[in-house]
Design a protein around this motif. Structure first.
Motif, short mmCIF file in Angstrom:
data_model
loop_
_atom_site.label_atom_id
_atom_site.label_comp_id
_atom_site.label_asym_id
_atom_site.label_seq_id
_atom_site.Cartn_x
_atom_site.Cartn_y
_atom_site.Cartn_z
N ILE A 1 0.83 -1.21 0.00
CA ILE A 1 0.00 0.00 0.00
C ILE A 1 0.87 1.26 0.00
CG2 ILE A 1 -1.64 1.33 1.41
CD1 ILE A 1 -2.96 -1.35 2.11
N ALA A 2 1.99 1.22 0.70
CA ALA A 2 2.93 2.34 0.66
C ALA A 2 3.44 2.56 -0.77
CB ALA A 2 4.09 2.10 1.61
N ALA A 3 3.70 1.47 -1.49
CA ALA A 3 4.16 1.59 -2.88
C ALA A 3 3.06 2.16 -3.77
CB ALA A 3 4.61 0.23 -3.40
N TYR A 4 1.81 1.75 -3.54
CA TYR A 4 0.70 2.30 -4.33
C TYR A 4 0.49 3.78 -4.05
CZ TYR A 4 -1.14 -1.79 -6.75
OH TYR A 4 -1.31 -2.84 -7.62
N LEU A 5 0.73 4.20 -2.83
CA LEU A 5 0.64 5.63 -2.53
C LEU A 5 1.74 6.40 -3.27
CD1 LEU A 5 -0.18 5.54 1.30
CD2 LEU A 5 -1.68 6.32 -0.55
N LEU A 6 2.92 5.82 -3.37
CA LEU A 6 3.97 6.44 -4.18
C LEU A 6 3.54 6.56 -5.64
CD1 LEU A 6 7.19 4.67 -2.80
CD2 LEU A 6 6.62 7.10 -2.57
N PHE A 7 2.88 5.50 -6.14
CA PHE A 7 2.40 5.52 -7.52
C PHE A 7 1.31 6.58 -7.71
CE2 PHE A 7 -0.78 4.11 -10.62
CZ PHE A 7 0.01 4.03 -11.76
N ALA A 8 0.39 6.66 -6.75
CA ALA A 8 -0.73 7.61 -6.87
C ALA A 8 -0.24 9.05 -6.89
CB ALA A 8 -1.71 7.39 -5.73
N PHE A 9 0.86 9.34 -6.20
CA PHE A 9 1.37 10.71 -6.13
C PHE A 9 2.71 10.84 -6.85
CE2 PHE A 9 -1.57 10.31 -2.62
CZ PHE A 9 -2.26 11.51 -2.65
N SER A 10 2.92 9.99 -7.85
CA SER A 10 4.20 10.00 -8.57
C SER A 10 4.41 11.29 -9.36
CB SER A 10 4.29 8.79 -9.51
OG SER A 10 3.18 8.78 -10.41
N GLY A 11 3.34 12.04 -9.65
CA GLY A 11 3.50 13.30 -10.36
C GLY A 11 3.93 14.44 -9.47
N GLN A 12 3.92 14.23 -8.17
CA GLN A 12 4.31 15.25 -7.20
C GLN A 12 5.81 15.15 -6.90
OE1 GLN A 12 2.07 17.52 -6.20
NE2 GLN A 12 0.59 16.48 -7.53
N PRO A 13 6.39 16.18 -6.28
CA PRO A 13 7.79 16.06 -5.86
C PRO A 13 7.99 14.86 -4.94
CG PRO A 13 7.04 18.33 -5.69
CD PRO A 13 5.83 17.52 -6.02
N LEU A 14 9.19 14.30 -4.99
CA LEU A 14 9.47 13.09 -4.24
C LEU A 14 9.20 13.26 -2.75
CD1 LEU A 14 10.60 10.21 -4.01
CD2 LEU A 14 12.90 11.21 -3.87
N VAL A 15 9.54 14.42 -2.20
CA VAL A 15 9.33 14.66 -0.77
C VAL A 15 7.85 14.54 -0.42
CG1 VAL A 15 9.51 16.35 1.08
CG2 VAL A 15 11.38 16.11 -0.57
N VAL A 16 6.99 15.09 -1.28
CA VAL A 16 5.54 15.03 -1.04
C VAL A 16 5.04 13.60 -1.13
CG1 VAL A 16 3.28 15.77 -1.87
CG2 VAL A 16 5.20 17.39 -1.86
N ALA A 17 5.43 12.90 -2.20
CA ALA A 17 4.97 11.52 -2.39
C ALA A 17 5.47 10.62 -1.27
CB ALA A 17 5.45 11.00 -3.75
N LEU A 18 6.73 10.79 -0.88
CA LEU A 18 7.28 9.94 0.18
C LEU A 18 6.62 10.24 1.52
CD1 LEU A 18 9.30 7.83 1.09
CD2 LEU A 18 11.01 9.62 1.31
N THR A 19 6.37 11.51 1.79
CA THR A 19 5.71 11.87 3.06
C THR A 19 4.32 11.25 3.13
OG1 THR A 19 6.92 13.96 3.17
CG2 THR A 19 4.91 13.78 4.48
#
Length: 294
Positions: free
Chosen positions: A45-63
């Motif tokens: 699920i953490a990986a899917y959240l990274l995918f869902a926000f992959s268009g955002q800056p890495l800091v935002v997606a990772l947070t």
């Protein structure tokens, strides 16, 4: 010499991922004596959240990925495991399987079962040269991140109040509660840390594989469970050591097995695991008070 350095980097990189995953599993087992198979879904699920926000800056997606995984882990403990805390070990194990399957099927229903491409760390896709040796920047970053997190977790467990309470609970939970350790707080922190480690593993593993799908974390967690057993159930340093050991053995098998035997690498790996457990059934670093459970 060049090949030896590359094999060493590969072994430490793979071992670091297994060690972080094994620590996420070991944190829960140390305080609850619960083998949390739902940890695979925390990673997924953490990986899917990274995918869902992959268009955002890495800091935002990772947070968002870290916050989502931590909240999921804490909610899982509160809703699924806390009501069963006084149940027998078999019931807790079945509940763990049930939560894992529920989250996995919920993912399939929500996002589908198709593989989705994901490259959260494209800036690390190239190699780095050291004295004529080409080493993957991603693998080096994985080693550094794993080392930093292992040192940070060590500091937390040895130098902070909640870390000391978790260590005390892992040794003797009943006695810890008698001297004022709050069980719900310690267990919630353990689940939160487990979710945090799952999110970091999801980032690094997705960067290495380049995809995500509903069973994304399953194979990784299965091997991490093996590493936890080898290191010693309930012993956090042992879980990390077991992760590195399994990663090193896996990498050496991949490097030195004949090409026609490499597809059977896991069979050789688990054979080595069986030999270790025959010699040390309790693991390399058995924990004290293992029979006690919350």
């Amino acid at each position: 010499m060049v090949d030896l350095i590359q094999i060493l980097v590969d072994a430490l990189s793979v071992g670091g991922l297994y060690a972080l995953t094994a620590l996420g599993i070991g944190l829960i087992f140390s305080v609850m004596r619960l083998a949390n198979f739902a940890h695979a879904e925390f990673v997924t699920i953490a990986a899917y959240l990274l995918f869902a926000f992959s268009g955002q800056p890495l800091v935002v997606a990772l947070t968002i990925s870290i916050v989502g995984a931590v909240l999921l882990a804490i909610l899982t403990e509160r809703i699924a495991f806390r009501p069963l805390r006084n149940a027998d070990a078999a019931t807790m194990l079945i509940a763990s399987f049930a939560v894992s399957m529920f989250l996995q099927k919920l993912l399939v229903f929500s996002v589908g079962s198709r593989v989705k491409t994901l490259d959260p760390l494209p800036m690390l896709s190239g190699p780095i040269s050291f004295g004529g040796v080409q080493i993957s920047a991603l693998k080096l970053a994985t080693i550094v991140v794993c080392a930093v997190l292992l040192m940070g977790l060590t500091f937390f467990l040895k130098k902070t109040r909640f870390g000391l309470q978790m260590r005390a609970a892992a040794d003797n939970f009943t006695m810890s509660r008698l001297v004022g350790v709050r069980a719900n707080t310690v267990i919630a922190i353990a689940f939160g840390l487990s979710g945090f480690l799952a999110a970091v593993v999801a980032l690094l593993f997705a960067a290495q594989t380049g995809f995500v799908q509903p069973r994304f974390g399953l194979q990784l967690v299965i091997i991490a469970f093996v590493a936890t057993v080898i290191g010693g159930l309930g012993n956090l340093p042992g879980a990390a050591a077991g992760g590195f050991l399994v990663g090193i053995i896996s990498t050496l098998l991949q490097a030195f097995l004949p090409p026609d035997l490499r597809p059977f690498r896991e069979a050789f790996l688990f054979t080595a695991v069986i030999l270790v457990l025959l010699a040390r059934p309790q693991g390399l670093f058995p924990a004290r008070g293992l029979k006690e459970r919350v």
